[in-house]
Design an enzyme around this catalytic site. Structure first.
Site, PDB file in Angstrom:
ATOM      1  N   LYS A 113       0.821  -1.217   0.000  1.00  0.00           N
ATOM      2  CA  LYS A 113       0.000   0.000   0.000  1.00  0.00           C
ATOM      3  C   LYS A 113       0.851   1.261   0.000  1.00  0.00           C
ATOM      4  O   LYS A 113       0.479   2.256  -0.612  1.00  0.00           O
ATOM      5  CB  LYS A 113      -0.960   0.006   1.204  1.00  0.00           C
ATOM      6  CG  LYS A 113      -2.102  -0.968   1.028  1.00  0.00           C
ATOM      7  CD  LYS A 113      -3.261  -0.653   1.944  1.00  0.00           C
ATOM      8  CE  LYS A 113      -4.443  -1.560   1.648  1.00  0.00           C
ATOM      9  NZ  LYS A 113      -5.489  -1.521   2.657  1.00  0.00           N
ATOM     10  N   LYS A 197      -5.066  -9.508  -6.748  1.00  0.00           N
ATOM     11  CA  LYS A 197      -6.385  -9.762  -6.144  1.00  0.00           C
ATOM     12  C   LYS A 197      -7.381  -8.684  -6.578  1.00  0.00           C
ATOM     13  O   LYS A 197      -6.998  -7.546  -6.870  1.00  0.00           O
ATOM     14  CB  LYS A 197      -6.295  -9.868  -4.621  1.00  0.00           C
ATOM     15  CG  LYS A 197      -5.955  -8.591  -3.939  1.00  0.00           C
ATOM     16  CD  LYS A 197      -6.200  -8.660  -2.439  1.00  0.00           C
ATOM     17  CE  LYS A 197      -5.992  -7.243  -1.909  1.00  0.00           C
ATOM     18  NZ  LYS A 197      -6.546  -6.847  -0.724  1.00  0.00           N
ATOM     19  N   LYS A 200     -10.772  -2.916  -4.185  1.00  0.00           N
ATOM     20  CA  LYS A 200     -11.552  -1.673  -4.269  1.00  0.00           C
ATOM     21  C   LYS A 200     -10.717  -0.558  -4.874  1.00  0.00           C
ATOM     22  O   LYS A 200     -11.232   0.360  -5.467  1.00  0.00           O
ATOM     23  CB  LYS A 200     -11.898  -1.179  -2.857  1.00  0.00           C
ATOM     24  CG  LYS A 200     -12.705  -2.075  -2.012  1.00  0.00           C
ATOM     25  CD  LYS A 200     -12.706  -1.529  -0.576  1.00  0.00           C
ATOM     26  CE  LYS A 200     -13.244  -2.538   0.396  1.00  0.00           C
ATOM     27  NZ  LYS A 200     -13.094  -2.175   1.790  1.00  0.00           N
TER      28      LYS A 200
HETATM   29  P1  TYM Z   1     -10.951  -5.034   3.733  1.00  0.00           P
HETATM   30  O1  TYM Z   1     -11.939  -3.971   3.979  1.00  0.00           O
HETATM   31  O2  TYM Z   1      -9.803  -4.751   2.814  1.00  0.00           O
HETATM   32  O3  TYM Z   1     -11.657  -6.333   3.191  1.00  0.00           O
HETATM   33  C1  TYM Z   1     -12.760  -6.911   3.876  1.00  0.00           C
HETATM   34  C2  TYM Z   1     -12.696  -8.420   3.782  1.00  0.00           C
HETATM   35  O4  TYM Z   1     -12.721  -8.827   2.408  1.00  0.00           O
HETATM   36  C3  TYM Z   1     -11.631  -9.718   2.160  1.00  0.00           C
HETATM   37  N1  TYM Z   1     -11.183  -9.532   0.754  1.00  0.00           N
HETATM   38  C4  TYM Z   1     -11.061 -10.523  -0.128  1.00  0.00           C
HETATM   39  N2  TYM Z   1     -11.298 -11.843  -0.035  1.00  0.00           N
HETATM   40  C5  TYM Z   1     -11.084 -12.591  -1.147  1.00  0.00           C
HETATM   41  N3  TYM Z   1     -10.663 -12.066  -2.332  1.00  0.00           N
HETATM   42  C6  TYM Z   1     -10.420 -10.738  -2.464  1.00  0.00           C
HETATM   43  N4  TYM Z   1     -10.033 -10.246  -3.634  1.00  0.00           N
HETATM   44  C7  TYM Z   1     -10.626  -9.909  -1.328  1.00  0.00           C
HETATM   45  N5  TYM Z   1     -10.501  -8.569  -1.111  1.00  0.00           N
HETATM   46  C8  TYM Z   1     -10.844  -8.361   0.177  1.00  0.00           C
HETATM   47  C9  TYM Z   1     -10.558  -9.309   3.158  1.00  0.00           C
HETATM   48  O5  TYM Z   1      -9.625 -10.342   3.372  1.00  0.00           O
HETATM   49  C10 TYM Z   1     -11.393  -8.988   4.379  1.00  0.00           C
HETATM   50  O6  TYM Z   1     -11.698 -10.184   5.078  1.00  0.00           O
HETATM   51  N6  TYM Z   1      -8.026  -4.966   7.814  1.00  0.00           N
HETATM   52  C11 TYM Z   1      -9.281  -5.449   7.263  1.00  0.00           C
HETATM   53  C12 TYM Z   1     -10.495  -4.969   8.069  1.00  0.00           C
HETATM   54  C13 TYM Z   1     -10.378  -5.250   9.526  1.00  0.00           C
HETATM   55  C14 TYM Z   1     -10.505  -6.536  10.149  1.00  0.00           C
HETATM   56  C15 TYM Z   1     -10.325  -6.285  11.533  1.00  0.00           C
HETATM   57  C16 TYM Z   1     -10.753  -7.818   9.661  1.00  0.00           C
HETATM   58  C17 TYM Z   1     -10.130  -4.330  10.503  1.00  0.00           C
HETATM   59  N7  TYM Z   1     -10.093  -4.955  11.691  1.00  0.00           N
HETATM   60  C18 TYM Z   1     -10.364  -7.336  12.472  1.00  0.00           C
HETATM   61  C19 TYM Z   1     -10.794  -8.868  10.599  1.00  0.00           C
HETATM   62  C20 TYM Z   1     -10.598  -8.608  11.968  1.00  0.00           C
HETATM   63  C21 TYM Z   1      -9.442  -4.930   5.852  1.00  0.00           C
HETATM   64  O7  TYM Z   1      -8.844  -3.949   5.466  1.00  0.00           O
HETATM   65  O8  TYM Z   1     -10.386  -5.580   5.128  1.00  0.00           O
END
Ligand code: TYM
Length: 335
Positions: A113, A197, A200
């Site tokens: 990032k 992957k 967004k």
């Molecule tokens: P975020 O907002 O980037 O993504 C949310 C969830 O979607 C999953 N994900 C994917 N899974 C499969 N293929 C993809 N291309 C893909 N893109 C995103 C992510 O793995 C995630 O599960 N840091 C986290 C948010 C967070 C969190 C937490 C998660 C904050 N605190 C505590 C678990 C526990 C994040 O940025 O997710």
């Protein structure tokens, strides 16, 4: 001792897509039956890169609408905004003092990032995983459903929990959470580049299926999705060097409730236009009704705010128990 409690989160940064849905939210919906669940809008995580305040407010409402539209039940689960529960940032600070710089230096997501311009990245982006550890450990969650990209952050969370328990001689105080990562859905790839992957933040809109896409958007995006000139093979092994082909076949298999092996048996020797037609059909069937529901839920922002308020009240009560205990353990509380 808490049994089987889940915490997971999604950043409210707009453009929630098929990867978020299959990798995380669809799984949340299944898990809500058997676990006590905390589902969080990770708004504090989202501001580690600049967010326009007006847009952020809209995205918070939209992401909550996505949770509801996908089938998360606010009566059964605690659905809340991270920023409205002060314990998250309090515990994150304490974990900043437990985690080691060397641990954070190894985080690949920061490297990706921040890119080549690390000096200009926010301090928050760097210490992001300690906040994520706080999210999880604040509720002593036993399980964390996420996509593959979050696995390293979860390992760090376990390291922090172990170091805290050791440093302060309080064995088993923090539960070591187990990730729930389902192999097939763990990494849904970009429609334009099967080695990246689905994300967004990808500038190419056609690289992802958004949960708000119309049937027409879906057909167009799948039509333009990158493939190669070869026919559909008969074994998974033959997909090893064909990442785009593998991704489409994988997505189709998941949505069709099947496996890659069975899909290949059915479609081997055919060309990709046939798979693309079938894939568009299953995507439309799954995604378009969700998009319609998102629109419906978004119409009543007051109802969404009420749900989030109730969620944050519950989360505050539960999290303050941990904060109080932590203060006592580390010597911050004088009583
Ligand atoms: P975020 O907002 O980037 O993504 C949310 C969830 O979607 C999953 N994900 C994917 N899974 C499969 N293929 C993809 N291309 C893909 N893109 C995103 C992510 O793995 C995630 O599960 N840091 C986290 C948010 C967070 C969190 C937490 C998660 C904050 N605190 C505590 C678990 C526990 C994040 O940025 O997710």
């Amino acid at each position: 001792m808490i049994k089987n409690r889940i915490l997971s989160g999604v950043q409210p940064t707009g453009n929630l897509h098929l990867g978020n849905y299959l990798g995380a939210i669809k799984n949340f919906v299944k898990l809500q039956r058997d676990y006590e669940c905390y589902f969080m809008l990770a708004d504090l995580h989202s501001i580690t890169v600049f967010q326009d305040p007006k847009q952020l407010r809209e995205n918070i409402i939209e992401t909550a609408a996505v949770f509801l539209a996908c089938g998360l039940d606010p009566k059964k689960n605690v659905i809340f905004c991270q920023s409205s529960v002060t314990g998250h940032s309090e515990l994150a600070w304490i974990f900043n003092c437990v985690a080691r710089i060397g641990w954070l230096n190894r985080m690949t997501q920061f490297k990706e990032k921040a890119g080549s311009n690390k000096e200009k990245a926010s301090v928050g982006l760097y210490s992001y995983p300690t906040l994520m550890a706080a999210d999880i450990l604040l509720y002593k969650a036993t399980h964390v459903p996420v996509g593959e990209d979050q696995k390293q952050h979860l390992e760090l969370c376990r390291d922090i929990a172990m170091k805290f328990n050791n440093d302060f001689n309080c064995k088993d105080f923090f539960t070591l959470p187990e990730p729930i990562i389902t192999k097939e859905v763990a990494r849904i790839m970009s429609l334009k580049d099967g080695t990246k992957k689905m994300s967004k933040s990808d500038e190419a809109e056609a690289s992802r299926i958004n949960l708000t896409d119309s049937a027409d958007d879906i057909v167009q995006k799948i039509k333009k999705a990158k493939t190669d000139n070869d026919l559909i093979p008969d074994t998974e092994f033959k997909l090893v060097d064909r990442p785009e082909a593998r991704n489409l076949i994988n997505i189709f298999s998941i949505l069709n409730g099947s496996t890659i092996e069975k899909t290949l048996k059915e479609l081997s020797g055919k060309n990709f236009s046939e798979l693309k037609n079938k894939l568009s059909d299953v995507l439309i069937k799954e995604i378009v009704p969700i998009g319609k529901k998102i629109k419906e839920f978004k119409k009543d922002t007051e109802a969404i705010k009420r749900i989030l308020k109730i969620g944050s009240e519950k989360a505050n009560i539960e999290s303050q128990k941990t904060i109080k205990e932590v203060h006592k353990i580390i010597g911050l509380s004088l009583s």
